[in-house]
Design an enzyme around this catalytic site. Structure first.
Site, short mmCIF file in Angstrom:
data_model
loop_
_atom_site.label_atom_id
_atom_site.label_comp_id
_atom_site.label_asym_id
_atom_site.label_seq_id
_atom_site.Cartn_x
_atom_site.Cartn_y
_atom_site.Cartn_z
N TYR A 1 0.84 -1.21 0.00
CA TYR A 1 0.00 0.00 0.00
C TYR A 1 0.87 1.26 0.00
CZ TYR A 1 -4.08 2.90 1.31
OH TYR A 1 -5.10 3.83 1.34
N LYS B 1 1.08 3.95 -2.96
CA LYS B 1 0.65 5.34 -2.73
C LYS B 1 1.81 6.31 -2.95
CE LYS B 1 -3.69 4.46 -1.80
NZ LYS B 1 -4.74 4.82 -2.77
P1 NAD Z 1 -13.79 1.30 -0.22
O1 NAD Z 1 -13.38 -0.09 0.10
O2 NAD Z 1 -15.02 1.86 0.42
O3 NAD Z 1 -13.91 1.50 -1.79
C1 NAD Z 1 -12.99 0.96 -2.70
C2 NAD Z 1 -13.61 0.94 -4.09
O4 NAD Z 1 -12.66 0.32 -4.97
C3 NAD Z 1 -14.90 0.12 -4.16
O5 NAD Z 1 -15.83 0.74 -5.03
C4 NAD Z 1 -14.41 -1.20 -4.76
O6 NAD Z 1 -15.42 -1.92 -5.45
C5 NAD Z 1 -13.34 -0.68 -5.70
N1 NAD Z 1 -12.43 -1.75 -6.14
C6 NAD Z 1 -11.67 -2.57 -5.39
N2 NAD Z 1 -11.03 -3.45 -6.16
C7 NAD Z 1 -11.38 -3.18 -7.45
C8 NAD Z 1 -11.06 -3.75 -8.71
N3 NAD Z 1 -10.24 -4.81 -8.84
N4 NAD Z 1 -11.63 -3.21 -9.82
C9 NAD Z 1 -12.49 -2.15 -9.72
N5 NAD Z 1 -12.82 -1.58 -8.54
C10 NAD Z 1 -12.28 -2.09 -7.43
O7 NAD Z 1 -12.51 2.18 0.16
P2 NAD Z 1 -12.29 3.75 0.33
O8 NAD Z 1 -11.81 3.97 1.72
O9 NAD Z 1 -13.42 4.54 -0.21
O10 NAD Z 1 -10.99 3.92 -0.60
C11 NAD Z 1 -10.97 4.66 -1.80
C12 NAD Z 1 -9.55 5.14 -2.06
O11 NAD Z 1 -9.15 6.02 -1.01
C13 NAD Z 1 -8.51 4.02 -2.10
O12 NAD Z 1 -7.57 4.28 -3.12
C14 NAD Z 1 -7.85 4.13 -0.73
O13 NAD Z 1 -6.55 3.64 -0.73
C15 NAD Z 1 -7.91 5.63 -0.51
N6 NAD Z 1 -7.75 6.02 0.89
C16 NAD Z 1 -8.65 5.63 1.82
C17 NAD Z 1 -8.47 6.02 3.14
C18 NAD Z 1 -9.41 5.63 4.24
O14 NAD Z 1 -9.08 5.91 5.42
N7 NAD Z 1 -10.55 5.02 3.95
C19 NAD Z 1 -7.36 6.80 3.48
C20 NAD Z 1 -6.47 7.18 2.49
C21 NAD Z 1 -6.68 6.79 1.19
#
Ligand code: NAD
Length: 259
Positions: A154, A158
């Protein structure tokens, strides 16, 4: 954003879903993407159309498959004539020390969290360049700036996407296309809830206790960043005020990376 089209990868859940809704509220047509139950996805797609009076296309491209990603961008351009805003948001997590990290999890995290953004940009940039306007927003993380234990794939992905953001910004600096990264701290979405549950199980403690511990370890504000705050940042990056802003990172992390 009327007349424009925003494609948001991984928008069937969490941050991506909020961004798709925010762009729809601004009047853009939307392409949603992501995994999930087909009936739920169709319900979400139809609700976006009904709530905001815009057209919404769902494409189920798997972000590990370059051909499907190219097909998604093509389908969006066929349906709406352009992809003006591209949000690379799909992401997964896996935690383990490097020596125990399963190779297939490493490959999946790098493919979904990093390489997919290369493939979407590769497909969408020619159209943006031709039209002289485009906004690419890569959802990185505080982990695009600093590291934590047990998150090798990860953190590598990132940090990689922050670098990719800078290259895309430089290559397109005079083309009307900007590329920036948003770096959230902890956001309470399924991706983080799963980590809190795993900690509670491992430590034999409660969800409430692990939620507090998770925030206190990293996020000085003690508050989760919300999906609405992140969607607001994405809309800002598409505004006139951000038109000379490119190759940078916007952190919404409650002070995490200021430490
Ligand atoms: P989430 O799990 O709610 O959503 C992830 C999305 O990615 C979902 O729609 C899922 O279906 C999709 N996905 C996963 N694998 C896939 C694939 N093979 N093909 C197509 N779609 C796929 O997570 P989130 O927290 O909303 O994360 C969204 C982004 O934000 C990510 O890149 C994550 O790394 C980043 N992020 C999240 C946080 C946090 O604290 N939640 C913090 C920093 C960054």
């Amino acid at each position: 954003m009327q007349g424009k089209t925003a494609l948001v990868t991984g928008s069937t859940s969490g941050i991506g879903a909020a961004m798709a809704a925010a762009f729809a509220a601004e009047g853009a047509n939307i392409v949603i993407n992501g995994l999930g139950d087909a009936a739920d996805i169709e319900k979400g797609r139809a609700a976006l159309e009904a709530d905001y009076g815009v057209s919404v296309l769902y494409h189920g491209a798997d972000m590990t498959k370059p051909d499907e990603i190219a097909d998604m961008v093509r389908a969006a351009e066929d349906r709406f004539g352009s992809v003006d805003v591209l949000v690379n948001n799909a992401g997964i997590q896996h935690t383990d020390p490097i020596e125990d990290f399963p190779v297939d999890r490493w490959n999946a995290v790098i493919a979904i969290n990093l390489s997919s953004a290369f493939h979407t940009m590769r497909a969408a940039l020619p159209g943006m360049q031709k039209r002289g306007w485009g906004r690419i927003i890569n959802i990185a993380s505080a982990h695009g700036i600093v590291a934590s234990v047990n998150k090798s794939a990860y953190v590598a992905a990132k940090h990689g996407i922050v670098g990719l953001t800078k290259v895309a910004a430089l290559e397109n600096a005079q083309s009307g296309v900007t590329c920036n990264a948003i770096c959230p701290g902890w956001v309470k979405t399924p991706l983080v809830v799963a980590q809190i549950e795993a900690r509670a199980e491992k430590n034999g403690t409660s969800i409430e206790r692990e939620t507090q511990a998770l925030l206190l370890e990293k996020q000085p504000s003690g508050q989760f960043t919300t999906v609405e705050q992140l969607a607001g940042a994405a809309v800002f990056l598409c505004s006139e005020a951000a038109s000379n802003m490119t190759g940078t990172t916007m952190t919404l992390d409650g002070g995490w990376t200021a430490q």
